[in-house]
Design an enzyme around this catalytic site. Structure first.
Site: not given
Length: 222
Positions: A34, A36, A68, A139, A144-145, A147, A177-179, A200
């Site tokens: 992936h 980003d 993405h 999302m 944007g970031f 972690g 996507d995310g966490g 992460s």
């Protein structure tokens, strides 16, 4: 059983040895890689462009690369990433003036198009182009970031997106996507996701194979 896909995000990799990092995570069992892509305009961060994608292909990476685009405007980068070896190219509907045109550009470039849906973005965008896309990135953090913590309110939205896919009768990846980590991947999958971006949650661990195996074991219980 659902054919779940695990897509490590290189945003959390060690860029001093990126080729080796990606090679290691694929050997550990990753399905996609992936990308980003952030432009410090659509989102307040700056990451990487097509040259990194091309470099990984030149290094010998063969698995699908899932790009993405968190950029605005979108269209100018489509051909560049397609030529660099992208497999999927997803974009945010708010970032283009003509969603159908951008989807068509991605197809004409030989890639599989997708939409990325922010936590606050309406799913109406999906309903209007569900026949034209091959992947949806839902999302579960604000883009944007790396972690960030998972936003649980997105789960109900994930289920609605799955119902839209089911009603369409098409085979479309529903990627979260995310966490995403080994300890929550199975609970997320219950809401309809079949592809999982983890940055992460994979690259931040000491043993990529052990982590991805753990994710597979959790998913196998569903």
């Amino acid at each position: 059983m659902t054919d779940f896909k695990i897509a490590p995000s290189i945003l959390s990799a060690n860029f001093a040895c990126l080729g080796k990092e990606v090679e290691d995570v694929i050997e550990a069992g990753a399905d996609f890689i992936h990308f980003d892509v952030m432009d410090n305009h659509y989102v307040p961060n700056l990451t990487f462009g097509p040259v990194i994608c091309q470099s990984l292909r030149d290094f010998g990476i063969k698995v699908p690369i899932d790009v993405h685009l968190m950029v605005e405007p979108v269209d100018e980068l489509v051909d560049s990433f397609a030529q660099a070896g992208a497999t999927f190219i997803s974009f945010h509907p708010e970032a283009t003036s003509d969603i159908s045109n951008t989807i068509n550009l991605i197809k004409q470039a030989g890639c599989r198009p997708g939409l990325a849906i922010n936590p606050a973005t309406s799913l109406d965008y999906l309903k209007n182009c569900i026949e034209e896309i091959d992947i949806i990135i839902m999302m579960s953090v604000n883009p944007g970031f790396a972690g960030q913590s998972f936003i649980p309110e997105v789960l109900d939205k994930l289920t609605l997106a799955r119902s839209i896919i089911t009603e369409s009768g098409r085979e479309i990846f529903l990627e979260i996507d995310g966490g995403v980590k080994a300890n929550n991947i199975a609970s997320i999958a219950k809401y309809g996701a079949d592809a999982f971006v983890s940055g992460s949650g994979i690259f931040g661990t000491s043993n990529y194979k052990k982590t991805i195996d753990h994710m597979r074991e959790e998913l196998a219980q569903l």
